[in-house]
Motif scaffolding. Structure first.
Motif, short mmCIF file in Angstrom:
data_model
loop_
_atom_site.label_atom_id
_atom_site.label_comp_id
_atom_site.label_asym_id
_atom_site.label_seq_id
_atom_site.Cartn_x
_atom_site.Cartn_y
_atom_site.Cartn_z
N LYS A 421 -6.73 -9.64 -5.38
CA LYS A 421 -6.68 -10.28 -4.07
C LYS A 421 -5.61 -11.38 -4.08
N GLY A 422 -4.85 -11.44 -3.02
CA GLY A 422 -3.77 -12.41 -2.94
C GLY A 422 -2.43 -11.88 -3.39
N GLU A 423 -2.43 -10.68 -4.02
CA GLU A 423 -1.18 -10.07 -4.48
C GLU A 423 -0.77 -8.94 -3.52
N PRO A 424 0.54 -8.79 -3.25
CA PRO A 424 0.97 -7.69 -2.39
C PRO A 424 0.82 -6.35 -3.10
N GLY A 425 0.35 -5.36 -2.36
CA GLY A 425 0.17 -4.04 -2.92
C GLY A 425 0.53 -2.96 -1.92
N LEU A 426 0.92 -1.81 -2.42
CA LEU A 426 1.27 -0.67 -1.56
C LEU A 426 -0.01 -0.09 -0.98
N LEU A 427 -0.06 0.05 0.34
CA LEU A 427 -1.25 0.55 1.02
C LEU A 427 -1.29 2.08 0.96
N LEU A 428 -2.35 2.60 0.34
CA LEU A 428 -2.61 4.03 0.30
C LEU A 428 -3.93 4.30 1.00
N SER A 429 -3.97 5.36 1.77
CA SER A 429 -5.19 5.73 2.49
C SER A 429 -5.61 7.13 2.05
N LYS A 430 -6.88 7.26 1.67
CA LYS A 430 -7.36 8.53 1.15
C LYS A 430 -7.37 9.60 2.23
N VAL A 431 -6.93 10.78 1.86
CA VAL A 431 -6.89 11.92 2.79
C VAL A 431 -8.10 12.80 2.53
N ASN A 432 -8.92 13.01 3.56
CA ASN A 432 -10.07 13.90 3.47
C ASN A 432 -10.31 14.54 4.84
N SER A 433 -11.39 15.28 4.96
CA SER A 433 -11.66 16.01 6.21
C SER A 433 -11.90 15.07 7.38
N LYS A 434 -12.43 13.88 7.11
CA LYS A 434 -12.70 12.92 8.18
C LYS A 434 -11.45 12.11 8.53
N ASN A 435 -10.55 11.96 7.57
CA ASN A 435 -9.31 11.21 7.80
C ASN A 435 -8.12 12.07 7.36
N PRO A 436 -7.84 13.13 8.12
CA PRO A 436 -6.76 14.04 7.72
C PRO A 436 -5.38 13.45 7.97
#
Length: 605
Positions: A421-436
C-alpha cells in the motif's frame, strides 16, 4: 433498576460502542455497503431478465421510454428540443431507409464519422434497430490513421456528417470500392457517395421488425469504440450490450435522477459521452443537453440557460474552466453533480472553491476494460475505493512494474508480485465469465497482447490496463501514470508509435522516437519528438510543422523537439523512452503555448 431496564441500557451502550468502533475503524462502512447494494440491485435486475429469457438492451430501454414519456425532451441541441418520441421516429426513418436499400443485414458493421449532433444519435439508434454494429470514428483523425480505423473494423458502409466532407474527400480515393458511403446532406456531387437527408424526408417512421434488433446474448457486440490502448494505431474495442448496460448505470449509481438535466460537451465517439452520458440519460429517462463542441467561455451560461443539473467532465475541461476570467454570478447555477475522470487534486479543489458545492463523482475505467472504480465517497483526488466485497465481485491486483524493461516484474519463480500500500503498481483485472474481456474487432493478436497469463499461478488470465495506480491505507485508489507507448494529452490517448510513424515520413528524418513529458500546470503529458536527421540533411521546422498539422489531430502533435545523434534502445532493441523522459525531467525547464496551433520547439543536442 429493574432487570429489563438494565438489559435495555446494556444493549444501548453496546450499540453506541459498536457505532463508535465502526466510525473509528471502518469509517466508510455504510457508504460502501449502500453503494455495493445499489450495484448488486442493478446487476440482479439484468441477470433476472436474462434468466427469464429476455435480453433487455439500452436500445430496448430507450424504446420503452419513448412509449412511456413520448413528449419528454430527450436531446436539447442549439436550443431545439428533440423528444423521446421524435428521436425514436427519426431513427425509425434511418432504419427504414437502409432496410429498403437492402445493403445491410443483421450483424454488419457501419462506421460513423460525425461530430456531436442529434443525427449522430438518430443514425446510431437506426442502425442498431437493424441489428448492425456501429463503429464510432474519431472525427479528429485524418488521412492514413482514419483509413486504418475504417479498414480495421471492416464496415459495409460509412455514414459521414455534413461537416466532415473535407475529411471524407481526403480518403475517398483510397477507400475500398465495396464500401458504400452516405453523407448527412440533401445532395452529393462526390463520386460513390449517396445523400441521406433528402431520402429521410420520404422514409417511413414506422418501426422495423423487432426481430432485427433482438440480441441473442448480452455478450453480442453493439459498438466498436476506438482506443489507442498502449501501443500502435487506434484499435476498435468491442463494446457488448453488457458493457453498454454497465455504462448506462453509472449516472444512476452516482445519484442522478430522472428529473436531472445532463450537459454533454465531450465527443460522442468517446465511451464517456456515449455510454455514460447518452446511455445514462436513457437508463433514467432524463434529458440531455448536447453541445457540438466544448466552450469554456460559454459553459456556465449554457448551464444557466438550460437549467443543467449534471455535467460530464475530463480533467482538462475542469482546468480550462478554472483558467477562465472570473465573472460575476458564475456560482449562480443549478449544477449539483459532476461526473468524469482525470482531474488533478489541485484543480478539483479550485473548481469547488470557485464554482460552488458540486458533488464530484470521479471514476476510473478503460473503454475496452473489464473493471471500473467509482469514487462514491467524494474523497478529493481519488478515482475510487475498494474493499473486501468489491474484490470479491471484481478481482484485481496492483503488481510491481519494471520501468526499465517496460514490463511486469517477476520473481525467481516467474510469478508477479503485489505492491505494498502506498506504492504504485500496474493494475491487472482478472478475466472470468462474470468479467469478460471482449478484445478488439478482427485483431486476435492485439487482443492477446492485452492479456497476461500466469500472474500468480498457472493458467490464470488478467487484463492489463497499462495504468499504474496507488492504493492508500484507507483503500482509496489514485491514478499515478500510464505505461507503454501511450500518453494522455487534452483528454485524449496518444499512441506514440503512430506519431513516430507520421514524423518519420519526412525525407530528412532517419528515425523518430515520441514520448510524453510532464508539463507543470497541465493535465497529462505533452508530446516530445526525439529525432535523428539523415546524413547531410538539415532540419526544416516549417515543413515538419505543416506535415504534422496535416496528418495528426491537434492533441497528438508533439509540442517539443529533441535532436539526437544516436537513438537509445532497450536490451530488446525497443526505443528507450523511460530514460529520455527522466533526462527531460532533470534538464528541461519548459513552457508551451496553450493554443493548439502554436508551438515552442525546445532544441537539445
Amino acid at each position: 433498576m429493574s432487570p429489563f431496564w438494565s438489559w435495555v441500557t446494556g444493549v444501548a451502550t453496546g450499540l453506541v460502542a459498536l457505532h463508535m468502533l465502526q466510525r473509528l475503524c471502518f469509517p466508510y462502512f455504510w457508504l460502501d455497503l449502500k453503494f455495493l447494494l445499489k450495484a448488486l440491485r442493478y446487476g440482479l435486475a439484468v441477470e433476472s431478465c436474462r434468466l427469464r429469457g429476455r435480453i433487455c438492451t439500452v436500445l430496448d430501454k430507450f424504446m420503452r421510454m419513448a412509449e412511456k414519456q413520448p413528449d419528454k425532451p430527450f436531446l436539447v441541441y442549439e436550443g431545439k428540443v428533440h423528444t423521446y418520441k421524435s428521436v425514436d421516429k427519426q431513427s425509425n426513418r434511418v432504419a427504414q431507409l437502409f432496410l429498403k436499400e437492402g445493403v445491410l443485414k443483421r450483424g454488419d458493421t457501419v462506421a460513423l464519422l460525425m461530430s456531436n449532433e442529434p443525427d449522430f444519435v438518430h443514425v446510431w439508434f437506426g442502425l442498431a434497430k437493424l441489428g448492425c454494429v456501429v463503429a464510432f470514428l474519431n472525427f479528429n483523425i485524418r488521412s492514413r490513421s482514419l483509413l486504418h480505423c475504417i479498414n480495421s473494423c471492416a464496415p459495409k458502409m460509412v455514414v459521414v456528417g455534413a461537416d466532415m466532407l473535407g475529411t471524407l474527400e481526403e480518403i475517398l480515393p483510397s477507400l475500398q470500392e465495396d464500401i458504400r458511403i452516405w453523407v448527412m446532406t440533401k445532395d452529393s456531387s462526390l463520386p460513390r457517395v449517396d445523400s441521406i437527408l433528402d431520402k429521410l424526408e420520404v422514409s417511413s417512421d414506422n418501426p422495423v421488425p423487432d426481430s432485427l434488433r433482438t440480441a441473442n446474448s448480452l455478450k453480442d457486440p453493439h459498438l466498436y469504440i476506438f482506443t489507442s490502448g498502449t501501443t500502435g494505431l487506434p484499435k476498435p474495442a468491442v463494446i457488448s450490450h453488457l458493457q453498454t448496460l454497465k455504462g448506462a448505470a453509472g449516472m444512476w449509481a452516482f445519484g442522478v435522477t430522472p428529473d436531472d438535466i445532463i450537459y454533454i460537451t465531450l465527443p460522442l465517439y468517446h465511451s464517456a459521452a456515449s455510454l455514460l452520458g447518452i446511455g445514462g440519460c436513457i437508463n433514467l429517462g432524463a434529458t440531455c443537453v448536447l453541445r457540438k463542441k466544448f466552450s469554456a467561455s460559454q459553459f456556465w451560461s449554457d448551464c444557466k440557460t438550460y437549467n443543467v443539473t449534471v455535467i460530464q467532465y475530463i480533467g482538462e475541461l475542469c482546468r480550462y474552466l478554472c483558467k477562465q476570467p472570473m465573472k460575476e454570478g458564475e456560482r449562480n447555477h443549478k449544477v449539483r453533480i459532476a461526473v468524469g475522470n482525470g482531474v488533478r487534486t489541485d484543480v478539483w479543489k479550485e473548481f469547488l472553491n470557485r464554482f460552488g458545492d458540486i458533488k464530484m463523482c470521479e471514476f476510473y475505467g478503460a473503454t475496452e476494460g473489464n473493471i471500473c472504480f467509482m469514487n462514491h465517497t467524494g474523497k478529493v483526488g481519488s478515482v475510487g475505493r475498494t474493499n473486501f466485497f468489491y474484490k470479491l465481485f471484481f478481482p484485481f491486483d496492483l503488481i510491481k512494474y519494471d520501468f526499465q524493461k517496460e514490463e511486469p516484474s517477476r520473481n525467481k519463480n516467474g510469478w508477479c508480485e503485489r505492491v505494498k500500500k502506498g506504492e504504485p503498481g500496474l493494475l491487472l483485472s482478472k478475466v472470468n465469465s462474470k468479467n469478460p474481456f471482449f478484445g478488439y474487432a478482427g485483431n486476435k493478436q492485439d487482443t492477446e497482447k492485452k492479456l497476461i497469463c500466469g500472474v500468480f499461478k498457472k493458467e490464470d488470465f488478467y487484463f492489463n490496463t497499462g495504468d499504474l495506480l496507488v492504493q492508500d491505507e484507507d483503500d482509496f485508489l489514485y491514478f499515478w501514470d500510464r505505461t507503454g507507448d501511450t500518453f494522455r494529452w487534452k483528454g485524449e490517448n496518444v499512441a506514440t508509435t503512430e506519431v513516430s510513424d507520421v514524423v518519420g515520413m519526412l525525407e530528412f528524418i532517419q528515425e523518430a522516437n515520441v514520448y510524453g513529458v510532464s508539463v507543470q500546470g497541465y493535465e497529462g503529458k505533452a508530446g516530445m519528438a526525439s529525432i535523428i536527421l539523415k546524413p547531410n540533411k538539415s532540419l526544416d521546422v516549417e515543413q515538419l510543422y505543416e506535415h504534422v498539422v496535416t496528418y495528426l489531430p491537434s492533441y497528438a502533435r508533439p509540442l517539443f523537439l529533441r535532436i539526437q545523434e544516436i537513438m537509445d534502445v532497450t536490451g530488446t532493441f525497443k526505443q528507450q523512452k523511460f530514460q529520455l523522459n527522466a533526462e527531460h525531467c532533470l534538464h528541461f525547464e519548459m513552457s508551451i503555448f496553450p493554443h493548439n496551433n502554436l508551438w515552442k520547439w525546445w532544441l537539445h543536442s
